[in-house]
Design a protein around this motif. Structure first.
Motif, PDB file in Angstrom:
ATOM      1  N   UNK A  48      35.459  43.880  68.822  1.00 38.70           N
ATOM      2  CA  UNK A  48      34.212  43.707  68.056  1.00 38.70           C
ATOM      3  C   UNK A  48      34.400  44.002  66.570  1.00 38.70           C
ATOM      4  N   UNK A  49      35.521  44.629  66.229  1.00 38.26           N
ATOM      5  CA  UNK A  49      35.770  44.971  64.827  1.00 38.26           C
ATOM      6  C   UNK A  49      37.231  44.705  64.485  1.00 38.26           C
ATOM      7  N   UNK A  50      37.450  44.228  63.274  1.00 38.25           N
ATOM      8  CA  UNK A  50      38.814  44.047  62.746  1.00 38.25           C
ATOM      9  C   UNK A  50      38.904  44.833  61.449  1.00 38.25           C
ATOM     10  N   UNK A  51      39.911  45.701  61.368  1.00 35.28           N
ATOM     11  CA  UNK A  51      40.082  46.555  60.198  1.00 35.28           C
ATOM     12  C   UNK A  51      41.192  46.002  59.306  1.00 35.28           C
ATOM     13  N   UNK A  52      40.938  46.035  58.017  1.00 36.60           N
ATOM     14  CA  UNK A  52      41.897  45.524  57.035  1.00 36.60           C
ATOM     15  C   UNK A  52      42.071  46.535  55.917  1.00 36.60           C
ATOM     16  N   UNK A  53      43.344  46.822  55.597  1.00 33.39           N
ATOM     17  CA  UNK A  53      43.660  47.615  54.409  1.00 33.39           C
ATOM     18  C   UNK A  53      44.037  46.635  53.304  1.00 33.39           C
ATOM     19  N   UNK A  54      43.260  46.635  52.238  1.00 35.88           N
ATOM     20  CA  UNK A  54      43.356  45.620  51.185  1.00 35.88           C
ATOM     21  C   UNK A  54      43.747  46.306  49.878  1.00 35.88           C
ATOM     22  N   UNK A  55      44.947  45.979  49.350  1.00 37.00           N
ATOM     23  CA  UNK A  55      45.438  46.577  48.111  1.00 37.00           C
ATOM     24  C   UNK A  55      45.561  45.504  47.037  1.00 37.00           C
ATOM     25  N   UNK A  56      45.227  45.875  45.813  1.00 36.41           N
ATOM     26  CA  UNK A  56      45.296  44.912  44.719  1.00 36.41           C
ATOM     27  C   UNK A  56      45.477  45.652  43.395  1.00 36.41           C
ATOM     28  N   UNK A  57      45.883  44.886  42.372  1.00 38.11           N
ATOM     29  CA  UNK A  57      45.983  45.420  41.020  1.00 38.11           C
ATOM     30  C   UNK A  57      45.080  44.616  40.093  1.00 38.11           C
ATOM     31  N   UNK A  58      44.289  45.326  39.295  1.00 36.15           N
ATOM     32  CA  UNK A  58      43.437  44.698  38.286  1.00 36.15           C
ATOM     33  C   UNK A  58      43.859  45.211  36.915  1.00 36.15           C
ATOM     34  N   UNK A  59      43.911  44.329  35.935  1.00 36.87           N
ATOM     35  CA  UNK A  59      44.385  44.725  34.605  1.00 36.87           C
ATOM     36  C   UNK A  59      43.487  44.165  33.511  1.00 36.87           C
ATOM     37  N   UNK A  60      43.393  44.933  32.447  1.00 33.71           N
ATOM     38  CA  UNK A  60      42.767  44.521  31.199  1.00 33.71           C
ATOM     39  C   UNK A  60      43.668  45.101  30.119  1.00 33.71           C
ATOM     40  N   UNK A  61      43.191  46.109  29.374  1.00 36.86           N
ATOM     41  CA  UNK A  61      44.082  46.861  28.490  1.00 36.86           C
ATOM     42  C   UNK A  61      44.832  47.910  29.295  1.00 36.86           C
ATOM     43  N   UNK A  62      44.234  48.312  30.409  1.00 34.07           N
ATOM     44  CA  UNK A  62      44.879  49.230  31.339  1.00 34.07           C
ATOM     45  C   UNK A  62      44.930  48.553  32.700  1.00 34.07           C
ATOM     46  N   UNK A  63      45.673  49.131  33.626  1.00 30.47           N
ATOM     47  CA  UNK A  63      45.787  48.573  34.967  1.00 30.47           C
ATOM     48  C   UNK A  63      45.269  49.576  35.999  1.00 30.47           C
TER      49      UNK A  63
END
Length: 673
Positions: free
Chosen positions: A121-136
């Motif tokens: 009934x449930x699916x678990x996801x570990x979601x990693x990402x990088x976001x950048x502007x002047x810093x990350x």
């Protein structure tokens, strides 16, 4: 009254600190039903202005790609294909020397799954990402998808139809599919053809380089002698001058059409977007390397790459038909007969433009064929110009051999790409530069007439033009030599591996010790030969031993602005002297994916996130103690870990050297009081 004032100040200070926690992407999830037991798990992200998020397909060696790790998969559900993304954009990062794929404004990621256990009934996801502007920012989200109840059908039920007792026929699911790595997808995301200046510039660059390649092909022994033959044909066979000029224009357009069709064929066979994905594949880089070595060997005179003579004979017979069709076959005959000289150049251009993806192969062939066709048209239209052409001779083979040296040098770029992707360290910066120095040095000696190759004519002297070319090539060779000792070589920064991908980060013969002494326990050599620690406790212990303040450098391997600060600010003599002599440098990498020992893994009290890796540990320290999650972040602290800069406790990306220097000096001055 003082208490109220203090409370107000403290309240606003807290607001100011808390506001430093950046969350530039807002995520929403949903489940779309495809069939009774198949679903699309959809992740939608809204990205703040000027921020961007990197694709899971961004090449190694650049920014941190997106990771999707599905949990409890075995026996419950299976992934169908790779996760698909909304169209991404592409930009060449001159700091890392690779193309990066990213999203701005919004991003959508869709993973199709097939549920094999109706109790799921449930699916678990570990979601990693990088976001950048002047810093990350490196962030990790835990998503839970609610799966609608599955309608159990008779064909999948072994006993009765109750959901609790149904026995579902399932395929065996390998546990190895639990994690989706950022590799090139079987159906890679499409690159948005945006009207950005850099993308237009990229296509214009390809066209210009291909145009130069066409002129180079024109000056080879297979093509150059054909100019007077072709001009003679048009002037003698045409009844009037106007007809001759018309036929010459048709002939030139036919040449262009033949090569553009070749570019279209390459794009059509592989797909406009798949070409770019293939360019980051290890095996394709190795194949490109071998192909270019073969082309180079042919140009150097070992053998000739020729199409079957029967092809040329058949096409030549068709050319006798006359009219537009005959002229078209004449152009095709030129392409076939001159293939031994043009083939390697065309092949190289297709390989290089294919690595850019999109319509680059078509643009490349348009540039090449335009340069090749233009002289045939012009000399046929104005036969009198023929008198100004130089005579054929040994110089044509010199051009061909020179192209062979260039082909050979370019080939090693593709071998380097493959090594970088695999991180084998078999072909590091020094090795690459040594090979290029040898290739260009040998080319310079050849141009001076000290080396002869199979098809060279006897040489009693060299021309002034050849001498100048030799000086230029040898100057470039000498320019590269200091790169073995760590020189940045900015003119060719996009070709060799980065300075960090090196046998010795300090250059050949460089020392890994400071002032003749051994490195402190736990220390290593960082940018600009700075001694640094990557472990907080060991760095603090050393600082107490030498009684110096500590500069905490929260950084990342894939943080482009961290590299810019190191390259442009830390390299300044004023700042570098402070970093070497007056502080203990501790660099903590927020994207370090190495796992922590089991006894150190825990749940963060501040964020509730699982702290499983070394990078998680340093990110949690940033958030807990300094109320921010961006890199780069610089903090000057005393021996007890207290901030030394009262007004501006931390600083981030700021290319102003003077401001950074003053910030350092202020903290050090407070430490000495």
């Amino acid at each position: 009254m003082k208490k109220i004032t203090f409370a107000i100040i403290a309240f606003f200070a807290l607001l100011n600190v808390t506001a430093q926690i950046k969350e530039p992407v807002k995520w929403k999830t949903k489940v779309e039903k495809v069939s009774d037991n198949e679903f699309n798990l959809v992740i939608n992200g809204t990205i703040e202005k000027d921020w961007h998020v990197y694709s899971q397909f961004t090449p190694d060696g650049g920014a941190l790609p997106m990771y999707l790790t599905f949990q409890d998969q075995k026996g419950n559900y299976e992934l169908i294909g790779k996760a698909k993304e909304s169209p991404y954009k592409k930009h060449f990062n001159d700091v890392f020397g690779v193309d990066e794929y990213y999203f701005d404004n919004s991003v959508k990621v869709t993973q199709k799954v097939k549920v094999t256990n109706p109790k799921t009934t449930k699916i678990k996801l570990e979601f990693e990402y990088q976001a950048c502007k002047e810093a990350c920012i490196n962030d990790k989200k835990n998503f839970v998808f609610d799966i609608p109840a599955i309608q159990v059908k008779e064909d999948v039920v072994a006993t009765n139809t109750t959901l609790d007792t149904a026995k579902v026929v399932t395929d065996k699911v390998s546990a190895k599919t639990d994690e989706v790595k950022p590799v090139v997808s079987e159906e890679p995301a499409k690159v948005v053809e945006t009207p950005k200046k850099e993308e237009k510039k990229g296509l214009w660059t390809i066209f210009f380089l291909a145009f130069l390649g066409g002129f180079a092909a024109l000056l080879t022994p297979c093509v150059f002698p054909m100019i007077p033959m072709t001009v003679s044909f048009f002037t003698k066979q045409s009844k009037t001058k106007a007809e001759g000029k018309r036929n010459a224009i048709i002939y030139g357009i036919s040449i262009i059409l033949i090569y553009v069709v070749l570019g279209l064929a390459v794009t059509g066979i592989f797909g406009a977007d798949a070409l770019n994905a293939l360019s980051t594949n290890v095996w394709f880089n190795v194949i490109f390397f071998v192909l270019l070595v073969v082309f180079a060997t042919s140009f150097l005179g070992a053998f000739e790459i020729m199409l079957p003579n029967s092809w040329a004979n058949k096409v030549d017979r068709q050319a006798d038909r006359g009219g537009i069709v005959g002229i078209l076959f004449m152009a095709l005959a030129l392409a076939i007969v001159s293939f031994s000289c043009t083939g390697p150049i065309v092949g190289t251009l297709l390989v290089e433009s294919a690595s850019k993806g999109g319509i680059a192969p078509i643009v490349g062939m348009l540039g090449f064929s335009s340069a090749l066709a233009l002289p045939f048209m012009l000399f046929a239209m104005f036969p009198g110009w023929m008198n100004s052409l130089p005579k054929s001779g040994g110089w044509l083979n010199t051009v061909k051999v020179s192209l062979g040296f260039l082909e050979l040098a370019l080939a090693f770029k593709f071998l380097s790409n493959a090594d970088l992707v695999l991180q084998l360290h078999w072909f590091e910066r020094e090795t690459f530069l040594a090979i290029w120095i040898a290739i260009f040095g040998t080319w310079g000696i050849y141009l001076l007439g000290k080396i002869t190759l199979p098809h060279d004519s006897p040489l009693s002297h060299i021309s002034v033009g050849r001498l100048f070319m030799a000086i230029l090539v040898l100057s470039f060779t000498f320019y590269m030599i200091p790169g073995l000792w760590g020189a940045p070589l900015k003119l060719i920064s996009a070709f060799p591996p980065p300075e960090t991908y090196s046998e010795s980060p300090n250059g050949v013969g460089g020392s890994s010790v400071v002032s003749g002494e051994k490195l402190p326990d736990g220390a290593e050599i960082g940018p600009h030969k700075l001694v640094l620690f990557t472990d907080y406790d060991k760095g603090m212990a050393y600082a107490k031993e030498v009684k110096k303040p500590v500069l905490l450098d929260f950084t990342g391997h894939a943080c482009v602005n961290c590299r810019k600060m190191e390259n442009n600010v830390w390299s300044d003599e004023r700042v570098l002297k402070i970093l070497k002599d007056e502080v203990v440098l501790i660099s903590l990498f927020a994207d370090d994916k190495r796992p922590l020992p089991k006894n150190e893994q825990h749940i963060s009290k501040s964020t509730g996130s699982e702290i499983e890796t070394i990078g998680d540990k340093w990110t949690d320290l940033m958030i807990t103690k300094y109320k921010t999650n961006t890199q780069p972040l610089y903090v000057l602290v005393d021996l007890d870990g207290n901030n030394l800069n009262a007004i501006t406790p931390t600083t981030s990306y700021n290319p102003d050297v003077s401001l950074y220097e003053n910030w350092l000096k202020q903290g050090i001055s407070n430490f000495k009081k």
